[in-house]
Design an enzyme around this catalytic site. Structure first.
Site, short mmCIF file in Angstrom:
data_model
loop_
_atom_site.label_atom_id
_atom_site.label_comp_id
_atom_site.label_asym_id
_atom_site.label_seq_id
_atom_site.Cartn_x
_atom_site.Cartn_y
_atom_site.Cartn_z
N HIS A 125 5.57 -4.94 -3.78
CA HIS A 125 6.28 -6.01 -3.09
C HIS A 125 6.16 -7.35 -3.82
O HIS A 125 5.34 -7.53 -4.73
CB HIS A 125 5.72 -6.18 -1.67
CG HIS A 125 4.26 -6.53 -1.66
ND1 HIS A 125 3.80 -7.82 -1.86
CD2 HIS A 125 3.15 -5.77 -1.49
CE1 HIS A 125 2.49 -7.84 -1.82
NE2 HIS A 125 2.06 -6.61 -1.61
N GLU B 284 -0.17 -0.43 2.60
CA GLU B 284 -1.35 -0.67 1.77
C GLU B 284 -2.57 -0.03 2.42
O GLU B 284 -2.57 0.31 3.61
CB GLU B 284 -1.56 -2.19 1.60
CG GLU B 284 -2.77 -2.61 0.79
CD GLU B 284 -2.78 -2.04 -0.61
OE1 GLU B 284 -3.02 -0.82 -0.75
OE2 GLU B 284 -2.56 -2.80 -1.56
#
Length: 205
Positions: free
Chosen positions: A10, A84
């Protein structure tokens, strides 16, 4: 079935700039992060990407949606398994704050990354859930669905997945760093790091 997969981290967040462990904490992109997401879309133009899968966390989802608009991809599939790694007690803290507030845990973790703090996810569990998410992303939905897939996830998650497939842990990733690989249903092969459109090295993903 083999499928070309692009794995992208990201764009930047305010916590990336501050060096804070993000984990499952839902932090949005900052202005630089949105610029990086647009650069990601431009980088991947002309690669026939027909579908995008993304972590459900805002920083990844916003990156995926921004790139999708540039690539003309109508669908962004959200998969929580692309999140994550959870960092437990370390989330929201910088490295120095971890050392100050949880010195014994921090010392143990620094000596052996398998010694994770309470509430954190192990590297093995992370790699397995990422592999499952990648397998879902690579599946064909119909006969014409055979082009490359873009998967937008997080630095720690991507590194764990690559380590599972290649046996070697990559160094920390820049924001919107992109890997091109081939997924054969069992592992990633032909892994190559493309030029990152720009960003800071991994500051706690």
């Amino acid at each position: 079935m083999k499928r070309i997969v692009y794995l992208a981290r990201h764009g930047e967040t305010s916590w990336n700039k501050e060096g804070r462990w993000q984990g499952h904490t839902d932090i949005e992109l900052n202005d630089v992060g949105f610029e990086q997401a647009r650069a990601l879309g431009e980088l991947l133009r002309g690669r026939d990407i027909g579908r995008i899968h993304s972590s459900d966390l805002a920083r990844a989802r916003q990156t995926a949606e921004t790139a999708a608009a540039i690539l003309g991809v109508a669908e962004v599939v959200i998969d929580r398994a692309l999140r994550e790694r959870s960092f437990g007690l370390f989330e929201g803290l910088t490295r120095s704050e971890c050392a100050e507030r949880h010195p014994e845990l921090w010392t143990s973790y620094r000596a052996d990354p398998r010694c994770v703090p309470p509430g954190a996810e192990s590297q093995d569990v992370l790699a397995e859930r990422m592999h499952g998410a990648l397998a879902r992303a690579a599946q064909r939905r119909h006969d014409a669905d055979h082009g490359p897939v873009l998967v937008v996830s997080h630095g720690g998650s991507i590194r764990a997945l690559l380590a599972r497939s290649t046996g070697a842990m990559p160094p920390p990733l820049e924001n919107v760093a992109v890997f091109r690989a081939v997924f054969d249903g069992d592992a990633l092969t032909e892994v190559a790091l493309l030029t990152a459109p720009g960003g800071a090295a991994d500051t706690r993903s």
